[in-house]
Design a protein around this motif. Structure first.
Motif, short mmCIF file in Angstrom:
data_model
loop_
_atom_site.label_atom_id
_atom_site.label_comp_id
_atom_site.label_asym_id
_atom_site.label_seq_id
_atom_site.Cartn_x
_atom_site.Cartn_y
_atom_site.Cartn_z
N SER A 116 23.18 -93.59 -24.87
CA SER A 116 22.35 -92.99 -25.91
C SER A 116 21.19 -93.59 -26.52
O SER A 116 21.30 -94.61 -26.88
CB SER A 116 23.26 -92.91 -27.26
OG SER A 116 22.52 -92.47 -28.38
N ARG B 171 21.09 -94.12 -30.19
CA ARG B 171 21.88 -95.45 -30.59
C ARG B 171 21.64 -96.71 -30.08
O ARG B 171 22.39 -97.63 -30.54
CB ARG B 171 23.62 -95.02 -30.43
CG ARG B 171 23.69 -93.54 -30.94
CD ARG B 171 24.49 -93.52 -32.50
NE ARG B 171 25.12 -94.54 -32.82
CZ ARG B 171 26.42 -94.53 -33.07
NH1 ARG B 171 27.12 -93.40 -32.69
NH2 ARG B 171 27.14 -95.49 -33.49
N TYR C 190 31.65 -90.20 -21.49
CA TYR C 190 31.51 -88.90 -21.47
C TYR C 190 32.84 -88.37 -20.57
O TYR C 190 33.13 -88.96 -19.41
CB TYR C 190 30.45 -88.21 -20.49
CG TYR C 190 30.47 -86.85 -20.88
CD1 TYR C 190 29.93 -86.06 -21.71
CD2 TYR C 190 31.06 -86.04 -19.54
CE1 TYR C 190 30.02 -84.75 -21.63
CE2 TYR C 190 31.17 -84.51 -19.79
CZ TYR C 190 30.35 -84.21 -20.72
OH TYR C 190 30.34 -82.63 -20.77
N ARG D 243 30.00 -93.76 -28.47
CA ARG D 243 30.54 -92.59 -28.58
C ARG D 243 31.46 -92.03 -27.56
O ARG D 243 31.41 -92.51 -26.50
CB ARG D 243 29.58 -91.45 -28.82
CG ARG D 243 28.67 -91.10 -27.79
CD ARG D 243 27.35 -90.38 -28.08
NE ARG D 243 26.58 -90.25 -27.22
CZ ARG D 243 25.30 -89.63 -27.26
NH1 ARG D 243 24.77 -89.26 -28.56
NH2 ARG D 243 24.42 -89.49 -26.32
N GLU E 26 32.46 -88.42 -25.90
CA GLU E 26 31.96 -87.05 -26.25
C GLU E 26 32.57 -86.22 -24.85
O GLU E 26 32.89 -86.77 -23.88
CB GLU E 26 30.52 -86.69 -26.29
CG GLU E 26 29.72 -87.33 -25.15
CD GLU E 26 28.19 -87.24 -25.70
OE1 GLU E 26 27.82 -86.68 -26.79
OE2 GLU E 26 27.14 -87.66 -24.79
N ALA F 12 33.81 -83.75 -34.01
CA ALA F 12 32.74 -82.86 -34.59
C ALA F 12 32.26 -82.09 -33.37
O ALA F 12 31.92 -82.48 -32.30
CB ALA F 12 31.81 -83.63 -35.28
N SER F 13 32.12 -80.65 -33.64
CA SER F 13 31.34 -79.78 -32.75
C SER F 13 29.92 -79.92 -32.83
O SER F 13 29.39 -80.39 -33.86
CB SER F 13 31.86 -78.25 -32.99
OG SER F 13 30.88 -77.47 -32.35
N GLN F 14 29.09 -79.99 -31.70
CA GLN F 14 27.80 -80.28 -31.68
C GLN F 14 27.25 -79.09 -31.67
O GLN F 14 26.61 -78.51 -30.36
CB GLN F 14 27.48 -81.23 -30.48
CG GLN F 14 28.22 -82.55 -30.64
CD GLN F 14 27.54 -83.18 -32.06
OE1 GLN F 14 26.20 -83.52 -32.01
NE2 GLN F 14 28.18 -83.67 -32.82
N SER F 15 27.29 -78.17 -32.57
CA SER F 15 26.65 -76.76 -32.36
C SER F 15 25.19 -76.69 -32.37
O SER F 15 24.73 -75.62 -31.85
CB SER F 15 27.31 -75.76 -33.52
OG SER F 15 27.02 -76.33 -34.62
N GLU F 16 24.57 -77.72 -32.66
CA GLU F 16 23.15 -77.47 -32.52
C GLU F 16 22.66 -77.74 -31.30
O GLU F 16 21.55 -77.71 -30.89
CB GLU F 16 22.46 -78.60 -33.48
CG GLU F 16 22.65 -79.95 -33.24
CD GLU F 16 23.92 -80.41 -33.80
OE1 GLU F 16 24.27 -81.63 -33.76
OE2 GLU F 16 24.71 -79.82 -34.39
N TRP F 17 23.48 -78.09 -30.28
CA TRP F 17 22.94 -78.48 -28.94
C TRP F 17 23.56 -77.43 -27.76
O TRP F 17 24.65 -76.99 -28.09
CB TRP F 17 23.68 -80.00 -28.51
CG TRP F 17 23.19 -81.02 -29.25
CD1 TRP F 17 23.48 -81.66 -30.29
CD2 TRP F 17 22.03 -81.71 -28.91
NE1 TRP F 17 22.98 -82.76 -30.71
CE2 TRP F 17 21.88 -82.91 -29.98
CE3 TRP F 17 20.99 -81.80 -27.99
CZ2 TRP F 17 20.66 -83.89 -29.83
CZ3 TRP F 17 19.96 -82.90 -27.82
CH2 TRP F 17 19.91 -83.70 -28.74
N THR F 18 22.64 -77.13 -26.99
CA THR F 18 22.92 -76.05 -26.19
C THR F 18 22.92 -76.86 -24.45
O THR F 18 21.93 -77.45 -24.31
CB THR F 18 22.20 -75.01 -26.09
OG1 THR F 18 22.13 -74.21 -27.35
CG2 THR F 18 22.57 -73.86 -25.01
#
Length: 159
Positions: free
Chosen positions: A73, A76, A82, A116, A118, A138-144
């Motif tokens: 990251s 971070r 991953y 993290r 993920e 947590a869902s990372q819905s802002e990322w595609t």
């Protein structure tokens, strides 16, 4: 029923490859598996592995696996993990093997000061989503997620 997690060893290559095929079948993606057991063994157990695997066992018998690698990251300023694949055989679901595999990765993150842990989950996989939600993931819905493969990858590489 005791579940333990251990790092994979070269003798596990066949078991791991079987888990990969079973996961692909569950995800209705078996037709996309191009990797061979030899590919996998080379990447996991070669001279400079960049891919890692943990095996969950119930009373000494393999019942699941987690394949993972380190990421980074830039925001971070630290590495993370991953999780590429997590799979538990259907007959062992509900005994804590999936949670044990994720706990082992979380413990690795904590011990190594990683930022993290993920992973991705298919939108239709409601049981997995509910399991991850229950852990507080947590869902990372802002990322595609975007991906280049095959011809599109070759086309970009060639300019």
């Amino acid at each position: 029923m005791t579940v333990t997690v251990r790092p994979a060893v070269p003798a596990d290559a066949s078991t791991i490859f079987g888990f990969i095929r079973a996961l692909a079948e569950y995800e209705k993606l078996l037709h996309e598996v191009e990797a061979t057991q030899a590919d996998l063994a080379g990447h996991l157990f070669g001279e400079t592995p960049r891919l890692f695997c943990d095996i969950a066992e119930q009373d000494g018998a393999p019942v699941g696996f987690a394949i993972w690698f380190y990421n980074y990251s830039t925001f971070r300023g630290r590495h993370g993990i991953y999780l590429e694949d997590l799979f538990v055989v259907p007959e062992a679901r509900g005994i804590g093997a999936g949670k044990a595999l994720l706990r082992a990765l979380a413990q690795r993150c904590e011990a190594q000061g990683l930022a993290r842990l993920e992973w991705a989950v298919l939108n239709w996989n409601a049981p997995a989503i509910a399991f991850y939600d229950g852990l507080g993931a947590a869902s990372q819905s802002e990322w595609t997620v975007r991906r280049l493969t095959d011809e599109a990858l070759r086309k970009l590489a060639l300019g």
